[in-house]
Design a protein around this motif. Structure first.
Motif, PDB file in Angstrom:
ATOM      1  N   SER A  30     -20.048   6.739  -3.298  1.00  0.00           N
ATOM      2  CA  SER A  30     -20.119   6.254  -4.679  1.00  0.00           C
ATOM      3  C   SER A  30     -20.532   7.268  -5.690  1.00  0.00           C
ATOM      4  CB  SER A  30     -20.931   5.002  -4.840  1.00  0.00           C
ATOM      5  OG  SER A  30     -22.356   4.980  -4.297  1.00  0.00           O
ATOM      6  N   ALA A  75     -17.705  -0.279  -1.894  1.00  0.00           N
ATOM      7  CA  ALA A  75     -18.455  -1.049  -0.821  1.00  0.00           C
ATOM      8  C   ALA A  75     -17.739  -0.675   0.600  1.00  0.00           C
ATOM      9  CB  ALA A  75     -18.199  -2.550  -0.826  1.00  0.00           C
ATOM     10  N   LYS A  76     -16.185  -0.257   0.699  1.00  0.00           N
ATOM     11  CA  LYS A  76     -15.627  -0.064   1.945  1.00  0.00           C
ATOM     12  C   LYS A  76     -15.447   1.587   1.822  1.00  0.00           C
ATOM     13  CE  LYS A  76     -12.798  -4.212   1.911  1.00  0.00           C
ATOM     14  NZ  LYS A  76     -11.550  -4.915   1.813  1.00  0.00           N
TER      15      LYS A  76
END
Length: 126
Positions: A30, A75-76
């Motif tokens: 991220s 998130a993945k």
């Protein structure tokens, strides 16, 4: 550091669709802006599209606007490229890449990306 692995390439007829994925290792996905590039035989690697770390900002090459869509799921730890209305000229090896720094600074230039995947082949038949 981040490791990238592309998947989802294949052979498709003109007008068809493919969805590429780029799985990233590590917890820092991220924190990177991401891009897709492609390289056809005998040609330079060229920019396709980029997305900011938070998914808010995107930059598309004119050749794919309206046909390709980039997305990411932090998130993945995964980056996506939905490719619709494919054309024979889209045939290439597609690479995902990661960069840091200001998103709009060099987002379309391969030299600003630090990490690259191994690529996935996309072939569009006429």
């Amino acid at each position: 550091q981040v490791q990238l692995v592309e998947s989802g390439g294949g052979l498709v007829q003109a007008g068809g669709s493919l969805r590429l994925s780029c799985a990233a290792s590590g917890r820092t996905f991220s924190s990177y802006h991401m891009g897709w590039f492609r390289q056809a035989p005998g040609k330079e690697r060229e920019f396709v599209v980029a997305i900011s770390w938070d998914g808010v900002n995107t930059v598309y090459d004119d050749s794919v606007k309206g046909r390709f869509t980039i997305a990411r799921d932090n998130a993945k730890h995964t980056l996506y490229l939905q490719m619709n209305n494919l054309k024979p000229e889209d045939t290439a090896v597609y690479y995902c890449a990661a960069k840091q720094g200001p998103f709009y600074s060099g987002s379309a230039y391969k030299g600003t990306y630090e990490y690259w995947g191994q690529g996935t082949q996309v072939t569009v038949s006429s």
